[in-house]
Design an enzyme around this catalytic site. Structure first.
Site, PDB file in Angstrom:
ATOM      1  CG  ASP A  45     -62.751 -12.156 100.967  1.00 17.73           C
ATOM      2  OD1 ASP A  45     -62.967 -11.714  99.357  1.00 17.73           O
ATOM      3  OD2 ASP A  45     -62.216 -13.109 101.258  1.00 17.73           O
ATOM      4  N   GLY A  63     -71.238 -15.602 106.249  1.00 17.68           N
ATOM      5  CA  GLY A  63     -72.386 -16.752 107.334  1.00 17.68           C
ATOM      6  C   GLY A  63     -70.917 -18.213 106.343  1.00 17.68           C
ATOM      7  CG  ASP A  84     -32.624 -42.914 121.780  1.00 17.81           C
ATOM      8  OD1 ASP A  84     -34.058 -44.102 121.165  1.00 17.81           O
ATOM      9  OD2 ASP A  84     -32.281 -42.211 121.428  1.00 17.81           O
TER      10      ASP A  84
HETATM   11  C1  SPV Z   1     -34.019 -39.343 118.166  1.00 17.26           C
HETATM   12  O1  SPV Z   1     -34.856 -38.068 117.801  1.00 17.26           O
HETATM   13  O2  SPV Z   1     -34.842 -40.455 118.503  1.00 17.26           O
HETATM   14  C2  SPV Z   1     -33.547 -39.262 116.995  1.00 17.26           C
HETATM   15  C3  SPV Z   1     -32.560 -37.932 117.124  1.00 17.26           C
HETATM   16  O3  SPV Z   1     -33.384 -40.363 116.316  1.00 17.26           O
HETATM   17  S1  SPV Z   1     -31.432 -38.389 117.746  1.00 17.26           S
HETATM   18  O4  SPV Z   1     -32.083 -37.940 119.168  1.00 17.26           O
HETATM   19  O5  SPV Z   1     -30.375 -37.176 117.095  1.00 17.26           O
HETATM   20  O6  SPV Z   1     -30.587 -39.453 117.157  1.00 17.26           O
HETATM   21 MG    MG Z   2     -34.583 -41.303 117.801  1.00 14.71          MG
END
Ligand code: SPV
Ligand code: MG
Length: 433
Positions: A93, A125, A205
């Protein structure tokens, strides 16, 4: 003295094709198996399901095998020069495809040492690649997945992680690969990002999406992937809560949590000093790390300490002082973050940290210094690179463009080139038919 026969193999999944090669080998002399180590394989194939020791135990007990030795490189050359076998046996192969160069080198080396290459017809196979696909369809176990991150760190020059915020992202990351020469490029695992998990839910966030909710999404990713996951644990919350988070993640087969040394209402690091970024005291954060390490039940789960000094506008000396203290407290790795565009501060940190600790993994998130190649990061001593938000950032403009184009044209035909064909989407997920 008997003649020596060398056979290189991974032997992750034993099948009749491999037994056939070993049987053939015994006709020529004593069979020495060069068992490829994780390191030898990592840049070329998926990491084996079984560890080197497990594979060795299996192969040592196969009839006809005289000896098992490690093959540390993808290339056979070093072992052939060391062992000087009379024969090497390989399936035919390798006449085509990415093994062609390996074959050429083997012929040259065997000519040099006065040995002979025997090529035997590949067992039709049945082969490792097709079995690999079948096994992948079955999935993995939490235990195997959890352990795989440490194995990858040990096996690869740099571990490549990218953000996944839903099952579909997970599937892409699981399957996308390119071949560059004889190297297979893949993403090694996934980052469960607080930023993209929150954003995909229309939330800021700021630790507003709780662990239970994040785990629901993570579960979708776990269900359709096998690669390791690093969880963005934000600040880790209260110490009393953090210990439960650690155990919950372990139970799910998550390999690592990264917690950042911030307190108060967490704001995304990429705001830098535009917002108040309050850092925990060194002692306070060390206590959190210690509590997490005491709480974990497996040996392989990693608690990675993320240093926000450079984000908060503090000097390098503060970042390094913290890094050293966090390692002393038991951190399994250090993530250093910065929003500086040059990457120079990250480089300086890595080099200084490596001066003191040669093996503790360094993790970086090159969102702002995205011009730096992985090979460069590797030179600085980085072990894991995380592309922290790119799947979501790629999807959003694509979706906005399609939505606007439909509005402009009052029909959908114009967006066809931007969309996946219906046939493809129907076939994307196994079991849709
Ligand atoms: C995330 O991806 O949530 C992180 C990395 O914590 S940062 O957004 O750069 O803080
Ligand atoms: Mg983060």
């Amino acid at each position: 003295m008997n003649k020596k026969v060398y056979i290189g193999m991974t032997a992750d999944i034993m099948h009749p094709g491999l037994i056939h090669i070993i049987n053939e080998g015994t006709k020529y002399g004593d069979v020495i198996i060069g068992l490829l180590t994780d390191k030898a394989i990592a840049e070329h194939k998926r990491l084996p399901y079984l560890t080197y020791e497990q594979r060795k135990e299996v192969v040592e007990n196969i009839k006809g095998v005289s000896e098992v030795i490690p093959q540390e490189d993808w290339s056979y050359v070093n072992n052939l020069k060391k062992i000087k076998p009379d024969f090497i046996i390989h399936g035919d192969d390798w006449l085509t495809g990415s093994l062609r160069d390996v074959r050429k080198q083997v012929f040259e080396t065997m000519r040099e040492i006065g040995g002979k290459v025997i090529e035997i017809p590949y067992t039709q196979g049945i082969n490792s690649s097709s079995l690999d696909k079948d096994i992948k369809a079955i999935g993995t176990t939490p235990d195997v997945r959890l352990r795989s991150l440490k194995r990858l760190i040990n096996a690869k020059p740099i571990v490549r992680i990218i953000e996944a915020h839903d099952g579909l992202c997970g599937l892409i990351i699981e399957n996308v690969e390119i071949q560059k020469g004889d190297t297979r490029k893949v993403f090694d695992g996934m980052w469960s990002s607080s930023l993209t998990d929150s954003t995909s839910k229309g939330k800021p966030d700021i630790e507003a999406v709780d662990l239970t909710t994040r785990l629901q999404d993570l579960n979708n990713i776990l269900e359709c992937t096998t690669k390791p996951i690093i969880f963005d644990g934000d600040t880790g919350g209260k110490i009393e809560h953090f210990i439960f988070t650690v155990r919950t993640l372990e139970r799910h087969g998550i390999s690592a949590i990264i917690i950042e040394d911030k307190i108060g209402l967490k704001k995304n690091s990429l705001f830098g000093t535009d917002v108040i970024q309050m850092q925990d005291s060194i002692d306070g954060f060390c206590n959190k790390i210690k509590a997490g390490k005491d709480a974990q039940v497996t040996d392989d789960f990693m608690i990675i300490a993320r240093i926000e000094s450079l984000i908060a506008g503090k000097p390098m000396s503060d970042a390094l002082e913290r890094a050293f203290a966090y390692v002393q407290a038991g951190a399994d790795g250090i993530m250093i973050h910065s929003k500086n565009k040059s990457g120079e501060d990250i480089k300086e940190f890595c080099l200084a940290f490596r001066n003191k600790y040669t093996h503790i993994p360094i993790i970086v998130v090159p969102t702002t210094y995205d011009h730096i190649y992985e090979s460069e990061l590797q030179k600085w001593g980085v072990n894991i690179v995380i592309y922290a938000n790119h799947m979501l950032r790629a999807a959003y403009p694509a979706m906005v463009n399609v939505a606007r184009t439909i509005l402009e044209n009052e029909r959908a035909q114009e967006v066809r080139p931007f969309c996946m064909p219906i046939k493809e989407i129907l076939e994307l997920i196994p079991g849709t038919k």
